[in-house]
Design a protein around this motif. Sequence first.
Motif, mmCIF file in Angstrom:
data_model
loop_
_atom_site.group_PDB
_atom_site.id
_atom_site.type_symbol
_atom_site.label_atom_id
_atom_site.label_comp_id
_atom_site.label_asym_id
_atom_site.label_seq_id
_atom_site.Cartn_x
_atom_site.Cartn_y
_atom_site.Cartn_z
ATOM 1 N N ARG A 181 0.859 -1.182 0.000
ATOM 2 C CA ARG A 181 0.000 0.000 0.000
ATOM 3 C C ARG A 181 0.895 1.231 0.000
ATOM 4 O O ARG A 181 1.990 1.208 0.552
ATOM 5 C CB ARG A 181 -0.897 0.007 1.238
ATOM 6 C CG ARG A 181 -2.006 -1.047 1.144
ATOM 7 C CD ARG A 181 -2.819 -1.050 2.391
ATOM 8 N NE ARG A 181 -2.028 -1.813 3.372
ATOM 9 C CZ ARG A 181 -2.463 -2.224 4.542
ATOM 10 N NH1 ARG A 181 -3.673 -1.938 4.924
ATOM 11 N NH2 ARG A 181 -1.695 -2.908 5.347
ATOM 12 N N TRP A 182 0.403 2.258 -0.633
ATOM 13 C CA TRP A 182 1.161 3.503 -0.767
ATOM 14 C C TRP A 182 0.390 4.656 -0.158
ATOM 15 O O TRP A 182 -0.836 4.665 -0.168
ATOM 16 C CB TRP A 182 1.416 3.807 -2.254
ATOM 17 C CG TRP A 182 2.217 2.742 -2.911
ATOM 18 C CD1 TRP A 182 1.738 1.651 -3.596
ATOM 19 C CD2 TRP A 182 3.626 2.617 -2.928
ATOM 20 N NE1 TRP A 182 2.769 0.880 -4.038
ATOM 21 C CE2 TRP A 182 3.953 1.451 -3.638
ATOM 22 C CE3 TRP A 182 4.657 3.386 -2.410
ATOM 23 C CZ2 TRP A 182 5.258 1.038 -3.849
ATOM 24 C CZ3 TRP A 182 5.961 2.979 -2.625
ATOM 25 C CH2 TRP A 182 6.243 1.811 -3.334
ATOM 26 N N TRP A 183 1.130 5.629 0.349
ATOM 27 C CA TRP A 183 0.562 6.849 0.886
ATOM 28 C C TRP A 183 1.321 8.025 0.309
ATOM 29 O O TRP A 183 2.381 7.852 -0.286
ATOM 30 C CB TRP A 183 0.678 6.872 2.416
ATOM 31 C CG TRP A 183 -0.108 5.786 3.060
ATOM 32 C CD1 TRP A 183 -1.424 5.815 3.421
ATOM 33 C CD2 TRP A 183 0.359 4.485 3.417
ATOM 34 N NE1 TRP A 183 -1.796 4.617 3.998
ATOM 35 C CE2 TRP A 183 -0.716 3.776 3.994
ATOM 36 C CE3 TRP A 183 1.577 3.827 3.312
ATOM 37 C CZ2 TRP A 183 -0.600 2.477 4.464
ATOM 38 C CZ3 TRP A 183 1.683 2.536 3.768
ATOM 39 C CH2 TRP A 183 0.607 1.874 4.341
ATOM 40 N N ARG A 184 0.783 9.213 0.501
ATOM 41 C CA ARG A 184 1.470 10.430 0.066
ATOM 42 C C ARG A 184 1.714 11.312 1.282
ATOM 43 O O ARG A 184 0.867 11.409 2.170
ATOM 44 C CB ARG A 184 0.619 11.205 -0.940
ATOM 45 C CG ARG A 184 0.553 10.531 -2.280
ATOM 46 C CD ARG A 184 -0.064 11.475 -3.307
ATOM 47 N NE ARG A 184 -0.179 10.817 -4.584
ATOM 48 C CZ ARG A 184 0.788 10.764 -5.485
ATOM 49 N NH1 ARG A 184 1.935 11.339 -5.262
ATOM 50 N NH2 ARG A 184 0.611 10.134 -6.630
ATOM 51 N N THR A 218 5.935 4.075 1.197
ATOM 52 C CA THR A 218 5.381 2.923 1.886
ATOM 53 C C THR A 218 6.244 2.691 3.114
ATOM 54 O O THR A 218 7.290 3.313 3.270
ATOM 55 C CB THR A 218 5.321 1.686 0.965
ATOM 56 O OG1 THR A 218 4.531 0.673 1.588
ATOM 57 C CG2 THR A 218 6.705 1.140 0.630
#
Length: 70
Positions: free
Chosen positions: A45-48, A57
């Motif tokens: 999963r990726w976030w900003r 991540t």
Amino acid sequence: MTIAPISVPDDWDDNGILLFEESCAFIRTPPRTVREWRRLKRGPRWWRFNGNGRLYTTVAELRRSLKAGE
């Protein structure tokens, strides 16, 4: 010749952050491929940062996604 699967070193802190580019380099996969996995909701999963900055991540998430791919 034996090929070992990619795994995150045990001494890496699960709360550590890896930028998108660092993650791609670590798993030796082109950014274009990782972007496609992201679009298909595969891999980590990726976030900003601040909701609109660079993608990142966590080490724990990268570790989880590598184990799921085994």
